[in-house]
Motif scaffolding. Structure first.
Motif, PDB file in Angstrom:
ATOM      1  N   HIS A   1      11.993 -35.524  91.770  1.00 19.83           N
ATOM      2  CA  HIS A   1      12.729 -36.778  91.645  1.00 19.83           C
ATOM      3  C   HIS A   1      12.029 -37.627  90.596  1.00 19.83           C
ATOM      4  CE1 HIS A   1       9.828 -37.160  94.945  1.00 19.83           C
ATOM      5  NE2 HIS A   1       9.685 -38.416  94.602  1.00 19.83           N
ATOM      6  N   VAL A   2      12.780 -38.550  90.012  1.00 23.07           N
ATOM      7  CA  VAL A   2      12.229 -39.381  88.942  1.00 23.07           C
ATOM      8  C   VAL A   2      12.430 -40.848  89.329  1.00 23.07           C
ATOM      9  CG1 VAL A   2      12.261 -39.946  86.494  1.00 23.07           C
ATOM     10  CG2 VAL A   2      12.802 -37.617  87.228  1.00 23.07           C
ATOM     11  N   ILE A   3      11.319 -41.556  89.379  1.00 27.20           N
ATOM     12  CA  ILE A   3      11.306 -42.973  89.735  1.00 27.20           C
ATOM     13  C   ILE A   3      11.386 -43.781  88.444  1.00 27.20           C
ATOM     14  CG2 ILE A   3       9.953 -44.786  90.848  1.00 27.20           C
ATOM     15  CD1 ILE A   3       8.412 -42.281  92.203  1.00 27.20           C
ATOM     16  N   VAL A   4      12.269 -44.760  88.401  1.00 25.86           N
ATOM     17  CA  VAL A   4      12.418 -45.616  87.223  1.00 25.86           C
ATOM     18  C   VAL A   4      11.515 -46.838  87.398  1.00 25.86           C
ATOM     19  CG1 VAL A   4      13.994 -47.056  85.876  1.00 25.86           C
ATOM     20  CG2 VAL A   4      14.780 -44.860  86.806  1.00 25.86           C
ATOM     21  N   ASP A   5      10.547 -46.975  86.507  1.00 25.68           N
ATOM     22  CA  ASP A   5       9.631 -48.127  86.507  1.00 25.68           C
ATOM     23  C   ASP A   5       9.838 -48.885  85.201  1.00 25.68           C
ATOM     24  OD1 ASP A   5       7.624 -49.883  87.261  1.00 25.68           O
ATOM     25  OD2 ASP A   5       5.991 -48.541  86.696  1.00 25.68           O
ATOM     26  N   ALA A   6      11.029 -49.461  85.064  1.00 30.47           N
ATOM     27  CA  ALA A   6      11.431 -50.088  83.803  1.00 30.47           C
ATOM     28  C   ALA A   6      10.525 -51.241  83.396  1.00 30.47           C
ATOM     29  CB  ALA A   6      12.881 -50.570  83.897  1.00 30.47           C
ATOM     30  N   ASP A   7      10.091 -52.044  84.364  1.00 26.87           N
ATOM     31  CA  ASP A   7       9.246 -53.191  84.014  1.00 26.87           C
ATOM     32  C   ASP A   7       7.753 -52.879  84.103  1.00 26.87           C
ATOM     33  OD1 ASP A   7       8.784 -53.140  86.751  1.00 26.87           O
ATOM     34  OD2 ASP A   7       9.549 -55.161  87.119  1.00 26.87           O
ATOM     35  N   GLY A   8       7.403 -51.684  84.558  1.00 29.24           N
ATOM     36  CA  GLY A   8       6.011 -51.269  84.607  1.00 29.24           C
ATOM     37  C   GLY A   8       5.229 -51.793  85.801  1.00 29.24           C
ATOM     38  N   GLN A   9       5.898 -52.384  86.782  1.00 32.35           N
ATOM     39  CA  GLN A   9       5.168 -52.967  87.910  1.00 32.35           C
ATOM     40  C   GLN A   9       4.465 -51.907  88.756  1.00 32.35           C
ATOM     41  OE1 GLN A   9       4.506 -56.324  88.585  1.00 32.35           O
ATOM     42  NE2 GLN A   9       3.061 -55.294  89.947  1.00 32.35           N
ATOM     43  N   LEU A  10       5.142 -50.791  89.055  1.00 32.72           N
ATOM     44  CA  LEU A  10       4.478 -49.743  89.831  1.00 32.72           C
ATOM     45  C   LEU A  10       3.312 -49.170  89.035  1.00 32.72           C
ATOM     46  CD1 LEU A  10       4.131 -47.966  92.286  1.00 32.72           C
ATOM     47  CD2 LEU A  10       5.944 -46.468  91.383  1.00 32.72           C
ATOM     48  N   GLY A  11       3.522 -48.976  87.739  1.00 31.92           N
ATOM     49  CA  GLY A  11       2.419 -48.514  86.892  1.00 31.92           C
ATOM     50  C   GLY A  11       1.234 -49.468  86.953  1.00 31.92           C
ATOM     51  N   LEU A  12       1.525 -50.751  86.918  1.00 30.38           N
ATOM     52  CA  LEU A  12       0.469 -51.763  87.031  1.00 30.38           C
ATOM     53  C   LEU A  12      -0.238 -51.649  88.381  1.00 30.38           C
ATOM     54  CD1 LEU A  12      -0.840 -54.270  85.666  1.00 30.38           C
ATOM     55  CD2 LEU A  12       0.873 -55.639  86.844  1.00 30.38           C
ATOM     56  N   ASP A  13       0.529 -51.486  89.444  1.00 29.74           N
ATOM     57  CA  ASP A  13      -0.048 -51.344  90.782  1.00 29.74           C
ATOM     58  C   ASP A  13      -0.911 -50.084  90.900  1.00 29.74           C
ATOM     59  OD1 ASP A  13       1.285 -53.668  91.478  1.00 29.74           O
ATOM     60  OD2 ASP A  13       2.877 -52.638  92.593  1.00 29.74           O
ATOM     61  N   LEU A  14      -0.554 -49.043  90.148  1.00 31.80           N
ATOM     62  CA  LEU A  14      -1.322 -47.798  90.145  1.00 31.80           C
ATOM     63  C   LEU A  14      -2.530 -47.862  89.203  1.00 31.80           C
ATOM     64  CD1 LEU A  14       1.630 -45.258  90.118  1.00 31.80           C
ATOM     65  CD2 LEU A  14      -0.086 -45.484  91.938  1.00 31.80           C
ATOM     66  N   GLY A  15      -2.590 -48.890  88.371  1.00 35.73           N
ATOM     67  CA  GLY A  15      -3.676 -48.987  87.406  1.00 35.73           C
ATOM     68  C   GLY A  15      -3.450 -48.155  86.163  1.00 35.73           C
ATOM     69  N   VAL A  16      -2.189 -47.874  85.849  1.00 33.61           N
ATOM     70  CA  VAL A  16      -1.855 -47.044  84.688  1.00 33.61           C
ATOM     71  C   VAL A  16      -2.216 -47.781  83.401  1.00 33.61           C
ATOM     72  CG1 VAL A  16       0.093 -46.073  83.394  1.00 33.61           C
ATOM     73  CG2 VAL A  16      -0.052 -45.756  85.874  1.00 33.61           C
TER      74      VAL A  16
ATOM     75  N   GLY B   1      -1.463 -46.176  80.405  1.00 35.85           N
ATOM     76  CA  GLY B   1      -0.406 -45.733  79.499  1.00 35.85           C
ATOM     77  C   GLY B   1       0.026 -44.337  79.900  1.00 35.85           C
ATOM     78  N   ALA B   2       1.015 -43.835  79.238  1.00 36.54           N
ATOM     79  CA  ALA B   2       1.514 -42.501  79.543  1.00 36.54           C
ATOM     80  C   ALA B   2       0.888 -41.497  78.573  1.00 36.54           C
ATOM     81  CB  ALA B   2       3.038 -42.484  79.426  1.00 36.54           C
ATOM     82  N   PRO B   3       0.679 -40.268  78.997  1.00 40.58           N
ATOM     83  CA  PRO B   3       0.856 -39.754  80.342  1.00 40.58           C
ATOM     84  C   PRO B   3      -0.394 -39.953  81.207  1.00 40.58           C
ATOM     85  CG  PRO B   3       0.284 -37.941  78.902  1.00 40.58           C
ATOM     86  CD  PRO B   3       0.345 -39.180  78.045  1.00 40.58           C
ATOM     87  N   GLU B   4      -0.152 -40.069  82.474  1.00 40.31           N
ATOM     88  CA  GLU B   4      -1.191 -40.040  83.494  1.00 40.31           C
ATOM     89  C   GLU B   4      -0.616 -39.244  84.657  1.00 40.31           C
ATOM     90  OE1 GLU B   4      -3.221 -43.621  84.657  1.00 40.31           O
ATOM     91  OE2 GLU B   4      -3.178 -44.415  82.616  1.00 40.31           O
ATOM     92  N   THR B   5      -1.484 -38.533  85.353  1.00 39.07           N
ATOM     93  CA  THR B   5      -1.032 -37.735  86.487  1.00 39.07           C
ATOM     94  C   THR B   5      -1.935 -38.000  87.678  1.00 39.07           C
ATOM     95  OG1 THR B   5      -0.226 -36.031  84.970  1.00 39.07           O
ATOM     96  CG2 THR B   5      -0.468 -35.407  87.283  1.00 39.07           C
ATOM     97  N   PHE B   6      -1.298 -38.219  88.822  1.00 35.28           N
ATOM     98  CA  PHE B   6      -2.001 -38.454  90.072  1.00 35.28           C
ATOM     99  C   PHE B   6      -1.749 -37.271  90.998  1.00 35.28           C
ATOM    100  CE2 PHE B   6      -1.088 -42.539  88.231  1.00 35.28           C
ATOM    101  CZ  PHE B   6      -2.201 -43.320  88.519  1.00 35.28           C
ATOM    102  N   LEU B   7      -2.776 -36.849  91.709  1.00 29.81           N
ATOM    103  CA  LEU B   7      -2.624 -35.862  92.770  1.00 29.81           C
ATOM    104  C   LEU B   7      -2.514 -36.632  94.076  1.00 29.81           C
ATOM    105  CD1 LEU B   7      -2.634 -32.950  93.836  1.00 29.81           C
ATOM    106  CD2 LEU B   7      -5.148 -33.072  93.870  1.00 29.81           C
ATOM    107  N   ILE B   8      -1.432 -36.364  94.814  1.00 26.54           N
ATOM    108  CA  ILE B   8      -1.138 -37.073  96.061  1.00 26.54           C
ATOM    109  C   ILE B   8      -1.204 -36.074  97.214  1.00 26.54           C
ATOM    110  CG2 ILE B   8       0.532 -38.546  97.261  1.00 26.54           C
ATOM    111  CD1 ILE B   8      -0.265 -39.715  94.547  1.00 26.54           C
TER     112      ILE B   8
ATOM    113  N   THR C   1       9.773 -41.408  77.166  1.00 24.21           N
ATOM    114  CA  THR C   1      10.301 -40.751  75.969  1.00 24.21           C
ATOM    115  C   THR C   1       9.586 -41.217  74.709  1.00 24.21           C
ATOM    116  OG1 THR C   1      12.024 -42.430  75.719  1.00 24.21           O
ATOM    117  CG2 THR C   1      12.584 -40.471  77.002  1.00 24.21           C
ATOM    118  N   TRP C   2       9.025 -42.416  74.726  1.00 26.07           N
ATOM    119  CA  TRP C   2       8.330 -42.965  73.560  1.00 26.07           C
ATOM    120  C   TRP C   2       6.904 -42.438  73.440  1.00 26.07           C
ATOM    121  CZ3 TRP C   2       4.176 -45.185  75.703  1.00 26.07           C
ATOM    122  CH2 TRP C   2       4.298 -45.770  76.969  1.00 26.07           C
ATOM    123  N   CYS C   3       6.473 -41.632  74.374  1.00 27.78           N
ATOM    124  CA  CYS C   3       5.095 -41.132  74.448  1.00 27.78           C
ATOM    125  C   CYS C   3       4.990 -39.757  73.794  1.00 27.78           C
ATOM    126  CB  CYS C   3       4.692 -41.070  75.917  1.00 27.78           C
ATOM    127  SG  CYS C   3       3.252 -40.071  76.281  1.00 27.78           S
ATOM    128  N   PRO C   4       4.340 -39.637  72.619  1.00 25.71           N
ATOM    129  CA  PRO C   4       4.247 -38.335  71.965  1.00 25.71           C
ATOM    130  C   PRO C   4       3.468 -37.302  72.780  1.00 25.71           C
ATOM    131  CG  PRO C   4       3.198 -40.056  70.621  1.00 25.71           C
ATOM    132  CD  PRO C   4       3.738 -40.708  71.835  1.00 25.71           C
TER     133      PRO C   4
END
Length: 182
Positions: free
Chosen positions: A120-135, A137-144, A73-76
């Motif tokens: 579905h929406v995954i909550v990554d409050a501490d950013g650990q999954l984002g870190l594991d994905l190499g994010v 910042g937001a937005p980023e989109t991955f094709l799976i 939500t903080w991401c313009p």
């Protein structure tokens, strides 16, 4: 220093090296961030769902072609991209959301007000999954892919141009929302 000393040329050599380094980055697209995870499975995780009481794991990202969209939500820029995500979802493109380093009540309100394009929406409050994905910042989109492997990573907003140029060529037509958002 003597006028004939090799140290006299050190500032010139430093300037030339700096100029070459800076010039090498001028032709690069800042949206193109390499991902060491392309071709590899989504990292293992077990996190809360934003909208249900369920726990979500990497298994939720298997079985079909889908997008994983990192947003907050903080991401313009996420606000700018949101209508396009809604259009893709309306065309049948499955999109999982990764709510990144955000406040849960704010994220729920955001989706209630603007619409929810996510399966579905995954909550990554501490950013650990984002870190594991190499994010970065937001937005980023991955094709799976259906095997749960990352096929593509895009940093920045997902829009019609990016969708047509980067994502559609990699997806089977029957999985891509019949040609993408118009």
């Amino acid at each position: 220093m003597k006028p004939n000393s090799p140290w006299v040329f050190l500032p010139l050599l430093g300037f030339i090296l700096l100029a070459v380094l800076l010039a090498s980055g001028l032709g690069r697209d800042p949206q193109e961030l390499p991902s060491a995870l392309v071709g590899k499975p989504v990292p293992a995780f077990s996190l809360s769902s934003l909208l249900t009481e369920e726990t979500v794991t990497e298994a939720s990202l298997t079985g079909r072609w889908q997008l994983l969209n990192v947003w907050a939500t903080w991401c313009p820029t996420c606000h700018v991209e949101h209508p396009f995500l809604l259009a893709l979802a309306a065309q049948g493109v499955p999109i999982a959301g990764l709510n990144y380093k955000d406040e849960t009540p704010a994220a729920r309100q955001y989706l209630a007000n603007l619409g929810n394009p996510f399966t579905h929406v995954i909550v990554d409050a501490d950013g650990q999954l984002g870190l594991d994905l190499g994010v970065y910042g937001a937005p980023e989109t991955f094709l799976i892919n259906p095997q749960g492997e990352i096929v593509l990573r895009h940093a920045g907003d997902l829009n019609e141009r990016v969708w047509k140029e980067k994502f559609l060529p990699l997806m089977p037509a029957e999985q891509s929302g019949q040609g993408g958002a118009q």
